[in-house]
Design a protein around this motif. Structure first.
Motif, mmCIF file in Angstrom:
data_model
loop_
_atom_site.group_PDB
_atom_site.id
_atom_site.type_symbol
_atom_site.label_atom_id
_atom_site.label_comp_id
_atom_site.label_asym_id
_atom_site.label_seq_id
_atom_site.Cartn_x
_atom_site.Cartn_y
_atom_site.Cartn_z
ATOM 1 N N TYR A 278 -6.970 -8.011 3.282
ATOM 2 C CA TYR A 278 -6.035 -7.806 4.397
ATOM 3 C C TYR A 278 -5.032 -9.120 4.613
ATOM 4 O O TYR A 278 -4.279 -8.220 5.325
ATOM 5 C CB TYR A 278 -6.569 -6.813 6.062
ATOM 6 N N ARG A 279 -5.481 -10.016 4.312
ATOM 7 C CA ARG A 279 -4.584 -11.684 4.263
ATOM 8 C C ARG A 279 -3.457 -11.329 3.291
ATOM 9 O O ARG A 279 -2.447 -11.667 4.235
ATOM 10 C CB ARG A 279 -5.538 -12.332 4.109
ATOM 11 N N LEU A 280 -3.639 -10.820 2.830
ATOM 12 C CA LEU A 280 -2.445 -10.314 1.648
ATOM 13 C C LEU A 280 -1.479 -9.800 2.490
ATOM 14 O O LEU A 280 -0.188 -9.759 2.571
ATOM 15 C CB LEU A 280 -2.706 -9.472 0.266
ATOM 16 N N VAL A 281 -1.774 -8.287 3.372
ATOM 17 C CA VAL A 281 -0.835 -8.280 3.961
ATOM 18 C C VAL A 281 -0.302 -8.287 5.098
ATOM 19 O O VAL A 281 0.943 -8.046 5.446
ATOM 20 C CB VAL A 281 -0.470 -6.485 3.815
ATOM 21 N N GLN A 282 -0.521 -9.053 5.641
ATOM 22 C CA GLN A 282 -0.543 -9.497 7.252
ATOM 23 C C GLN A 282 -0.172 -11.309 7.155
ATOM 24 O O GLN A 282 0.324 -10.942 7.754
ATOM 25 C CB GLN A 282 -2.269 -9.325 8.265
ATOM 26 N N ASP A 283 -0.638 -12.058 6.087
ATOM 27 C CA ASP A 283 0.017 -13.059 5.886
ATOM 28 C C ASP A 283 1.578 -13.092 5.389
ATOM 29 O O ASP A 283 1.489 -13.078 3.891
ATOM 30 C CB ASP A 283 -0.403 -14.210 5.675
ATOM 31 N N ARG A 284 2.186 -12.943 6.200
ATOM 32 C CA ARG A 284 3.932 -13.015 5.688
ATOM 33 C C ARG A 284 4.419 -13.587 5.125
ATOM 34 O O ARG A 284 6.193 -13.586 4.706
ATOM 35 C CB ARG A 284 4.621 -12.112 6.666
ATOM 36 N N SER A 285 3.810 -15.278 5.377
ATOM 37 C CA SER A 285 4.134 -16.707 4.515
ATOM 38 C C SER A 285 3.528 -16.550 3.214
ATOM 39 O O SER A 285 4.199 -17.576 2.903
ATOM 40 C CB SER A 285 3.494 -17.252 5.312
ATOM 41 N N VAL A 286 3.104 -15.355 2.763
ATOM 42 C CA VAL A 286 3.158 -16.278 0.798
ATOM 43 C C VAL A 286 3.257 -15.205 -0.099
ATOM 44 O O VAL A 286 3.854 -13.853 1.490
ATOM 45 C CB VAL A 286 1.293 -15.890 0.681
ATOM 46 N N TYR A 287 3.350 -14.800 -0.981
ATOM 47 C CA TYR A 287 4.034 -14.525 -1.639
ATOM 48 C C TYR A 287 2.951 -13.634 -2.205
ATOM 49 O O TYR A 287 1.970 -13.857 -2.876
ATOM 50 C CB TYR A 287 5.233 -14.807 -2.835
ATOM 51 N N GLY A 288 2.619 -12.377 -1.785
ATOM 52 C CA GLY A 288 1.185 -10.702 -2.577
ATOM 53 C C GLY A 288 1.832 -10.572 -4.001
ATOM 54 O O GLY A 288 2.433 -9.807 -3.793
ATOM 55 N N ILE A 289 0.486 -10.930 -4.502
ATOM 56 C CA ILE A 289 0.376 -9.660 -5.819
ATOM 57 C C ILE A 289 -0.754 -9.218 -5.986
ATOM 58 O O ILE A 289 -1.283 -9.503 -5.572
ATOM 59 C CB ILE A 289 0.908 -10.845 -6.519
ATOM 60 N N MET A 290 -0.700 -7.613 -6.118
ATOM 61 C CA MET A 290 -2.386 -6.570 -5.551
ATOM 62 C C MET A 290 -2.219 -6.427 -7.506
ATOM 63 O O MET A 290 -1.178 -5.108 -7.470
ATOM 64 C CB MET A 290 -1.567 -5.274 -4.960
ATOM 65 N N ASP A 291 -3.102 -6.252 -7.575
ATOM 66 C CA ASP A 291 -3.686 -5.379 -9.036
ATOM 67 C C ASP A 291 -4.971 -4.311 -8.759
ATOM 68 O O ASP A 291 -5.401 -4.502 -8.554
ATOM 69 C CB ASP A 291 -4.427 -6.361 -9.748
ATOM 70 N N ILE A 292 -3.865 -3.141 -9.142
ATOM 71 C CA ILE A 292 -4.293 -2.025 -8.391
ATOM 72 C C ILE A 292 -5.318 -1.151 -9.648
ATOM 73 O O ILE A 292 -5.221 -1.941 -11.069
ATOM 74 C CB ILE A 292 -3.739 -0.855 -8.028
ATOM 75 N N GLY A 293 -6.176 -0.668 -9.545
ATOM 76 C CA GLY A 293 -7.090 -0.082 -10.459
ATOM 77 C C GLY A 293 -6.301 0.512 -11.453
ATOM 78 O O GLY A 293 -5.186 1.670 -11.172
ATOM 79 N N GLY A 294 -6.463 2.005 -12.264
ATOM 80 C CA GLY A 294 -6.028 2.343 -13.178
ATOM 81 C C GLY A 294 -5.978 3.924 -13.083
ATOM 82 O O GLY A 294 -6.620 4.278 -12.006
ATOM 83 N N ASP A 295 -5.112 4.163 -13.001
ATOM 84 C CA ASP A 295 -5.160 5.672 -12.840
ATOM 85 C C ASP A 295 -5.087 6.249 -11.205
ATOM 86 O O ASP A 295 -5.748 5.007 -10.401
ATOM 87 C CB ASP A 295 -5.701 6.655 -13.485
ATOM 88 N N ASP A 296 -5.170 7.688 -11.421
ATOM 89 C CA ASP A 296 -5.248 7.776 -9.756
ATOM 90 C C ASP A 296 -6.379 7.265 -9.030
ATOM 91 O O ASP A 296 -6.519 6.769 -7.831
ATOM 92 C CB ASP A 296 -4.690 9.103 -9.779
ATOM 93 N N ARG A 297 -7.506 6.987 -10.248
ATOM 94 C CA ARG A 297 -8.493 6.628 -9.022
ATOM 95 C C ARG A 297 -8.762 5.806 -8.768
ATOM 96 O O ARG A 297 -9.469 5.175 -7.668
ATOM 97 C CB ARG A 297 -9.473 7.196 -10.510
#
Lengths: 226, 353
Positions: free
Chosen positions: A83-102
């Motif tokens: 959650y830190r990634l979405v809550q701490d707006r002072s950083v550039y956040g990168i999210m690596d999402i799993g493959g496909d809809d799953r």
């Protein structure tokens, strides 16, 4: 394209999301930005962001990954600190999402916060040499499945078309008509092409991110040429 | 036109199966082979096929048994602990003489073991696994391209001999991505007069069964089946030989281990060591002929495996114990490095076995 505070990479299995996420994180860090990367892939425990832990650390990048990643008790669970990634707006956040809809289901829980802040790009990582995305319609089908699984729509396209170790600059340029059609049919802009450094260096006149591929748990040599 | 595409080993198996005419897949997910099921789930509904995630491995293998009895080209896939669960069904399929393709993308064992690559189900695949006198044809791919070609071959052999073909792969080849080409070939078809397709009151009932209460009958079934196995041992062994013509040392390795071993052989040759490689492609029938021929020429064998040396005894049998068989191995999900294999070769060359 300007760098949004949050960048999400999603797409088909094996399209190259993790390598792109890691290289993009290092690129932002090298520009002096404070970067945090989160591994949200709870589908495939074989290749993951944590494989690049040392390199990320050396570049001052904060890595959030499942607690037991790369062990034999790799569980499909995300750590609370994600959650830190979405809550701490002072950083550039990168999210690596799993493959496909799953893989994209795991993103769902962050979507309200991401929408509320409204400072994100979500890139569809595309490789036209993968069998299920070898047609534009096949790629769009997977895009729509991902969007409905996570509740967030793509904002741009990253062209990572490659044939693994035998990729040449032509391999990439041959994919341009496909990518153009994908952009046209979806109405999304092309953000950039991506390729390993040796190939990227030979591509001129187009936006390219040169990548260093992360080391895998196993690195099996090819059969030697006889 | 045949075009190059970039595939994971697991996806190559699934695509090859579809191209071989398989329209029935029954399975249950397990790492590191889940992409086979995922690919089938996406593709089968679009081509009029059946993808079914069963409630368990045991259910899925029995669905394979049933669909095969009805004359279909059918497959299942799993990884080591899941294959153990399927072995009851494998024995019933063998006892009923129906074809099936079963994929094992091996992970470390025993027990729940780990999720990383392994070759430690060699005994289970080649010596039976389930109960009773029976064999399975066991194919060991060493590249993503071979994951595809041996899947097609596996279906053909299964139909030809009415028995199970097993693809014995491992987590590495299942997960790795390589560019491959599919040739545009029509799948081979085989007459299946024994299949349960409905008599339309025009022929006697076909019966698919593995139960024989009269011991004489069961004995005859087993004798007949072993006549068939003898034919397979004569006609179907597959292997690759590399630099064996003048070799003093013979490395034997299958699947992913053979890629590591072949690189070590190349380096050893550059150091002047006369070493060659025999790569079994069928593990049953084991390629006895080349090993037996090598036994008269080389001073030792080195078996390179991702297990505790399960192939060593087959090498000893095939070579009639004429020469020592050394082991170079890692286990539990670890993979030998080319350097480790090279070190074993150097040791044998120096004579300190």
């Amino acid at each position: 394209m300007e760098n949004k505070r949050l960048t999400l990479f999603a797409g088909h299995y094996g399209s190259g999301k993790t390598n792109i996420a890691v290289n993009y994180a290092i690129k932002l860090a090298s520009e002096g930005k404070k970067v945090c990367i989160a591994d949200l892939d709870i589908v495939n425990p074989y290749f993951r962001t944590k494989d690049s832990e040392d390199e990320l650390k050396a570049n001052g990048i904060d890595l959030i990954s499942p607690q037991y990643a790369n062990t034999n008790v790799d569980l499909p669970a995300l750590p609370a600190e994600s959650y830190r990634l979405v809550q701490d707006r002072s950083v550039y956040g990168i999210m690596d999402i799993g493959g496909d809809d799953r893989g994209a289901y795991a993103l769902g829980r962050f979507v309200d916060a991401i929408k509320a802040e409204n400072n994100y790009s979500m890139a569809f990582v595309s490789n036209c040499y993968r069998p299920l995305t070898s047609t534009v319609d096949g790629a769009i089908e997977i895009m729509r499945e991902i969007e409905s699984a996570c509740g967030l729509n793509f904002t741009c396209i990253v062209n990572n078309s490659n044939l693994g170790k035998i990729t040449t600059p032509e391999t990439v340029t041959d994919s341009f008509p496909y990518i153009e059609e994908l952009c046209k049919k979806t109405g999304l802009p092309l953000w950039m092409h991506t390729a390993v450094k040796e190939v990227a260096d030979k591509l001129t006149g187009v936006p390219v991110m040169a990548m260093t591929l992360q080391k895998k748990y196993f690195d099996i040599p090819d059969f030697p040429e006889v | 036109m045949a075009e190059r595409i970039l595939m994971k080993g697991n996806e190559a198996i699934a695509e090859a199966a579809i191209r071989a005419g398989c329209r029935h897949y029954f399975g249950y997910p397990i790492t590191p082979q889940t992409e086979i099921a995922a690919y089938m789930a996406k593709k089968m509904p679009k081509i009029g096929g059946v993808f079914l995630q069963a409630e368990s491995e045991i259910a899925s293998i029995n669905m394979v048994y049933g669909a095969s009895a009805a004359g279909m080209r059918v497959m299942t896939s799993s990884s080591s602990p899941g294959i153990s669960l399927k072995t009851e069904g494998l024995s019933y399929i063998a006892g009923s003489d129906v074809p099936a393709l079963v994929v094992n993308v091996q992970r470390g064992g025993p027990g729940l073991g780990g999720i990383q690559p392994s070759q430690s189900d060699y005994f289970q695949a080649t010596k039976g696994g389930g109960h009773g006198d029976y064999r399975m044809i066991v194919l060991a791919p060493a590249s993503v391209q071979e994951m595809a070609s041996l899947t097609i071959k596996g279906f053909d052999l299964a139909d030809k001999y009415c028995m199970t073909s097993m693809i014995l792969a491992d987590g590495t080849i299942g997960q790795m991505m390589e560019p491959i080409v599919f040739e545009d070939e029509e799948p081979k078809t085989y007459e299946k007069p024994w299949a349960l397709t409905g008599t339309e009151c025009k022929r006697p009932h076909n019966i698919i069964n593995s139960l024989y209460l009269k011991p004489e009958e069961l004995e005859k079934k087993n004798f007949d089946r072993y006549e068939k196995y003898k034919l397979i041992e004569e006609n179907e062994p597959m292997w690759e030989e590399y630099m064996m013509e003048d070799a003093d040392i013979c490395v034997v390795a299958f699947g992913i281990a053979s890629r590591v071993a072949k690189n070590a052989v190349v380096t050893a040759r550059s150091e002047g060591i006369k070493v060659g490689l025999i790569r079994p492609i069928t593990l049953w029938p084991f390629p006895v002929a080349p090993i037996s021929a090598a036994a008269d020429k080389v001073k030792a064998f080195i078996s390179v495996e991702l297990n505790m040396g399960q192939m060593v005894e087959d090498i000893k049998l095939a070579s009639q114990c004429k020469k020592p068989v050394m082991l170079c191995n890692r286990t539990g999900g670890m993979i030998p490095s080319p350097d480790q294999v090279l070190e074993s070769i150097r040791k044998v060359e120096k004579g300190d076995n």
